[in-house]
Enzyme design. Structure first.
Site, mmCIF file in Angstrom:
data_model
loop_
_atom_site.group_PDB
_atom_site.id
_atom_site.type_symbol
_atom_site.label_atom_id
_atom_site.label_comp_id
_atom_site.label_asym_id
_atom_site.label_seq_id
_atom_site.Cartn_x
_atom_site.Cartn_y
_atom_site.Cartn_z
ATOM 1 N N HIS A 200 0.813 -1.212 0.000
ATOM 2 C CA HIS A 200 0.000 0.000 0.000
ATOM 3 C C HIS A 200 0.843 1.256 0.000
ATOM 4 C CE1 HIS A 200 -3.040 -2.811 0.308
ATOM 5 N NE2 HIS A 200 -3.987 -1.911 0.413
ATOM 6 N N ARG B 192 -4.890 -10.537 -5.286
ATOM 7 C CA ARG B 192 -6.156 -9.835 -5.035
ATOM 8 C C ARG B 192 -6.663 -9.223 -6.335
ATOM 9 N NH1 ARG B 192 -7.818 -4.666 -1.285
ATOM 10 N NH2 ARG B 192 -6.198 -3.630 -2.486
ATOM 11 N N GLU C 93 -16.263 -4.940 2.267
ATOM 12 C CA GLU C 93 -15.720 -3.607 2.526
ATOM 13 C C GLU C 93 -16.753 -2.517 2.791
ATOM 14 O OE1 GLU C 93 -12.090 -2.766 0.258
ATOM 15 O OE2 GLU C 93 -12.859 -4.123 -1.239
ATOM 16 N N ASP D 233 -12.219 1.159 3.536
ATOM 17 C CA ASP D 233 -13.344 1.412 2.633
ATOM 18 C C ASP D 233 -14.659 1.488 3.378
ATOM 19 O OD1 ASP D 233 -12.806 1.610 -0.404
ATOM 20 O OD2 ASP D 233 -11.333 0.205 0.360
ATOM 21 N N ARG E 113 -6.274 -3.546 7.800
ATOM 22 C CA ARG E 113 -6.196 -2.206 8.390
ATOM 23 C C ARG E 113 -4.870 -1.535 8.020
ATOM 24 N NH1 ARG E 113 -7.902 -2.049 13.759
ATOM 25 N NH2 ARG E 113 -8.792 -3.967 14.477
ATOM 26 N N ARG F 255 -9.503 5.890 -4.170
ATOM 27 C CA ARG F 255 -9.120 4.848 -3.217
ATOM 28 C C ARG F 255 -9.197 5.413 -1.805
ATOM 29 N NH1 ARG F 255 -7.579 -0.057 -6.055
ATOM 30 N NH2 ARG F 255 -7.765 -0.802 -3.944
#
Ligand code: PGA
Length: 952
Positions: free
Chosen positions: A169, A455, A565, A602, A640, A772
């Site tokens: 991320h 993913r 989400e 999200d 998280r 995002r």
């Protein structure tokens, strides 16, 4: 002791761990250490800066002093003086001053980490009092306070498994080149504090610190180009080389000692307390740069790392284990190896040269170990060959290469032979030493190092199935309802004949999805973890992935994990899983185990933090109940980030505040972006991270908290409803909001930064929906408003208080871990937010017509803060003794941050003026890169680096 009092005691202890904080004495020590280190690093930096920029150094001094004055006095006059001073800088000075403050801030953050590590150590040595949570303490508590049987604890620990998953991320703004220098400074500072040094050694240490600071100053702080997913993977894997691979066996030894203290044996050698996973190069959700070839590359990279790490460990053992006494089995194995060598299995090695180099039958350990070393060597050669030959099937090539290893068992078996031999011949002490560590490393990291998750978003799989059904004339899968889809997928899953036509016409996107599955079929299965479906809604989302795996020839299928989400999806998750568990084929397929992922960011973006937190709480309970009904072991995978807006918080509190009985020995968590450095950047910190997870999961499993009272739940439901409505009324329904958000924050400019390989939006154009969650949170954090964390909270609390329920809320705060942690985190966020800074952004960047909205939001902010404190019964923010150290840290940090905020506003204004075609003084620098550069310096995210650590 009754169950109730047991649970209450559990809460009290957890609370004391979280809230008592350091004693007054420890606090004083912490403060003194922090100040001392902060001064040392700041002075060293300023001397470097003065050397390079003598004419600017005084200005930086003055700006720092003004910033300090403002942070202490909080007076508007002081703020205006600071702003004026910064405004008088020449354009070309801006960037240098911003760079200086950015470096100062990074160095300051380092001192917080250094002090935490020092205090941890001092606490372990018994030099200061500190309520440190640890597995050792958990074991003592479980046995001595809760009267649990040590053997049961031992068994629970043997079954326990925490999966740590490193994601790519884009939240680590600091370049690796700088992080490595900071690591060096941290270790020199550590040496300075912990080693008895001669005056010369001390000087050398200080010189080294200065040289690293200077090198950091002379290093470009900004990533000039976007990292590739391969770069991200390399960065992530560096933590295995630096701390994790060697740290894990040392940590396991500490657990052995803790077990010994309660009269239990050491952990069996095949216990895997931790399993490591990765998303770097596997997570293609919204990232077009992650292709099938990327995934192959990162799998090979991780395998090569594992092979090399093991190779160096085995080489050490070859020299260590010169023992000649051996069991018959080992002697026979060594003889067989020598015989095979003689027969020329490795043609280049003669028996004589082999014996000279690798030992003779008189040294059987060396023979067996050098055989492993030799094969690891061949394995790395094969892996390198595969890297440069992308058309080769990795799995088949490794399986068919007799010299290479394709399976970790083939290494573990001879290592165990050595171990058993030492034990059998009375040399257990030698067996328990380095050999034990290497066996444990081979068990945990195998030949894969970490398992790559894949993913992809649910709609992409549906598109691929749709392409197939449409081509075959069966109709459009996308047009069918859920019942038709599920029936079709289940029928095809049970069918033997293939469905996927060889000549299927494919769009680029479908080809990418199918290509990925086909690639996965060629990779060794031990390198692959879960297949995560983002934005999962229904049972058919899961079945579609299973069918695609089958059709693309994946024999050892990846477990399929739906990621729920949005608030609606969280509410529907139980129904989707019940449909799956209730189906005989699916139930048999999963063989009693299911993993479900829940997304914190999200859901927060969709519904606001409070409603999301409650939605996540309830979905865990419902999923656990439905799994129990069908006799399925459920593992929850918590997605998280580090900051509160993305579900971040102290790892152990996060675990202990989950609903009771939802953690039963297994847990999966993401470790994202900057959190990797926070939790695994340094040896002691990595131990502490592993210790916290181990102790919290053990306690959550063996001594779960008390169920919340019905009236607390009802209150949460009500507040969740009110807060969600209030949040959405602004974020979704206020027509002024999008423009306000886009002008107030640097959200659009964030997309120009090269923090990660992934684009900031799922679709190139679009509103907040396609943005995002990370840039959404990031943008609010940068301007120190943190709106997604608190918006809706004030209205929810106000409605409860107006209905006469203040006491109920106070009771919930005092006695319910979940609610307590929620408010504690909010208090921390309020303390880090700064409405005066927000007002400055608004004044400078937002159209006057939108100021009314901003002012309303600021009023809502103040109300939420006031009501949160009222429920907590706190006089002011961070006014309780438990948060005194955090308060001190924020005070020391603040003067470094404020100038960066002011400079960022200036740059944003300039860049937007230029883009609007206005006349701007550009003399000396180009404001576009400068503005982007300033954001890379990340004014508020960097303080959050502290937040992660504050809350660990
Ligand atoms: P995601 O992550 O957008 O990749 O799901 C969100 C986050 O980590 O905050």
């Amino acid at each position: 002791m009754s169950l109730l009092s047991t649970r209450r005691d559990g809460f009290a202890t957890a609370l004391s761990m979280s809230k008592d904080g350091p004693s007054a004495y420890a606090l004083e020590v912490n403060q003194a250490l922090l100040k001392e280190d902060d001064d040392l690093l700041r002075q060293t930096f300023l001397s470097v800066f003065r050397h390079h920029h003598p004419q600017l150094a005084n200005k930086v001094d003055v700006i720092f002093a003004l910033s300090q004055a403002w942070c202490m006095s909080e007076s508007d006059d002081d703020f205006d003086m600071l702003v004026k001073r910064l405004e008088t800088l020449k354009p070309d000075e801006h960037i240098l001053v911003a760079s200086a403050f950015s470096q100062l801030l990074n160095l300051h953050n380092l001192t917080e980490e250094i002090v935490t590590a020092r205090v941890e150590k001092a606490a372990r040595l018994g030099e200061v009092e500190q309520s440190t949570r640890s597995t050792n303490k958990s074991l003592e508590r479980l046995v001595n306070e809760l009267g649990q049987n040590p053997e049961d604890i031992f068994k629970a620990l043997c079954r326990q498994r925490v999966d740590i998953v490193f994601t790519a991320h884009p939240t680590q703004a600091i370049r690796q080149s700088l992080l490595k220098k900071y690591q060096k400074i941290r270790s020199e500072m550590d040496a300075l504090h912990n080693t008895r040094m001669t005056p010369y050694e001390r000087l050398e240490c200080l010189d080294e610190i200065k040289s690293q600071i200077q090198a950091a100053w002379r290093t470009d702080e900004i990533r000039r180009k976007k990292p590739t997913p391969q770069d991200e993977s390399r960065q992530g894997l560096s933590y295995f080389h630096d701390t994790i691979f060697h740290g894990l066996p040392v940590f396991l030894r500490r657990i052995d000692t803790a077990l010994k203290n309660i009269g239990q044996p050491m952990l069996p050698l095949d216990t895997k307390l931790f399993n490591f996973g990765a998303w770097m190069g596997g997570d293609r959700d919204g990232n077009p740069f992650v292709t099938a070839a990327t995934t192959r590359d990162v799998v090979l990279g991780a395998r090569l790392s594992a092979t090399m790490l093991l190779q160096s460990q085995i080489s050490r053992l070859v020299y260590e284990l010169s023992v000649w006494r051996a069991s018959d089995e080992l002697t026979a194995a060594a003889a067989r190896i020598l015989e095979a060598r003689k027969d020329g299995l490795y043609a280049h090695t003669t028996r004589e040269s082999y014996e000279t180099e690798f030992g003779s039958v008189r040294e059987p350990f060396r023979v067996v170990l050098s055989e492993i070393r030799e094969r690891l060597n061949s394995t790395s050669t094969t892996l390198r060959y595969l890297m440069s030959h992308p058309h080769l099937n990795v799995k088949e090539t490794l399986d068919n290469d007799p010299g290479a290893y394709s399976d970790a068992e083939a290494i573990i078996t001879p290592l165990m032979l050595c171990y058993d031999s030492l034990v059998a011949t009375g040399d257990s002490t030698i067996a328990f030493s380095e050999l034990t560590d290497v066996i444990r490393q081979a068990q945990t990291f195998g030949l894969h190092l970490c398992q790559l998750d894949i993913r992809q978003e649910s709609t992409k799989h549906a598109e691929a199935i749709d392409a197939i059904t449409t081509y075959l004339g069966l109709g459009s899968f996308n047009a069918w309802d859920e019942a038709q889809r599920t029936a079709f997928l289940l029928k095809e899953l049970e069918e033997r004949r293939p469905l996927l036509p060889a000549d299927l016409p494919m769009s680029e996107e479908v080809a990418d999805v199918i290509g990925t599955f086909k690639m996965l079929a060629t990779l060794p299965s031990d390198s692959l973890g879960a297949y995560i479906i983002s934005m999962a809604h229904t049972a058919s989302d899961v079945l579609a992935v299973l069918l695609l795996q089958k059709e693309c020839g994946i024999r050892e299928t990846l477990r399929v994990v739906p990621l729920f989400e949005t608030l609606d999806d969280l509410e529907y998750a139980e129904t989707a899983m019940e449909q799956l568990f209730g189906n005989a084929w699916y139930h048999a397929h999963i063989a009693g185990a299911q993993e479900c992922m829940i997304g914190y960011s999200d859901s927060g973006k969709d519904a606001g933090r409070l409603a999301a937190a409650w939605g996540l709480y309830e979905v865990q309970e419902r999923l656990a109940a439905v799994a129990a009904k069908y006799d399925v072991h459920l593992t929850l995978f918590h997605g998280r980030g580090g900051t509160v807006g993305r579900g971040g918080g102290p790892a152990h509190l996060a675990i202990l505040s989950q609903p009771p009985k939802t953690i039963s020995g297994t847990l999966r968590v993401t470790v994202q972006g900057e959190v990797m450095e926070q939790q695994f950047g340094e040896k002691e910190i990595a131990f502490r991270t592993m210790d916290l997870y181990t102790s919290a999961v053990l306690e959550a499993t063996l001594a779960p908290m008390e169920e919340p009272q019905a009236v607390w739940r009802e209150a949460m439901r009500e507040m969740s409803r009110t807060s969600c409505e209030a949040y959405r009324a602004v974020v979704r329904h206020d027509p002024r909001f999008i423009e306000y958000f886009q002008t107030l924050t640097p959200v659009n400019e964030l997309g120009r930064m090269n923090i990660g390989s992934r684009p900031a939006k799922r679709k190139a154009h679009g509103s907040i929906d396609t943005l995002r969650a990370i840039p959404w949170i990031f943008a609010w954090t940068q301007i120190r408003f943190h709106l997604p964390v608190w918006l809706g909270m004030g209205q929810a609390l106000r409605a409860m208080i107006d209905a006469g329920k203040l006491e109920l809320l106070q009771d919930m705060y005092q006695n319910w871990m979940f609610f307590r942690v929620t408010l504690d985190m909010l208090e921390m966020v309020f303390a880090k937010a700064d409405p005066r800074v927000v007002t400055m952004y608004q004044r400078q960047l937002v159209d006057a017509g939108l100021h009314a909205l901003g002012d309303e939001l600021l009023r809502t902010f103040y109300e939420a803060e006031e009501l949160v404190l009222k429920v907590m019964k706190h006089k002011g923010l961070l006014s309780s003794s438990s948060t005194a150290f955090l308060q001190q840290k924020l005070q020391l940090r603040a003067p470094y941050v404020a100038p960066l905020n002011i400079l960022q506003v200036y740059c944003l204004k300039t860049i937007r003026d230029i883009e609007a075609g206005k006349e701007v003084d550009e003399s000396g620098y180009n404001p576009v890169p400068a503005a982007v550069a300033l954001m890379s310096r990340d004014p508020e995210k960097t303080p959050f680096v502290g937040a992660v650590e504050d809350t660990l």
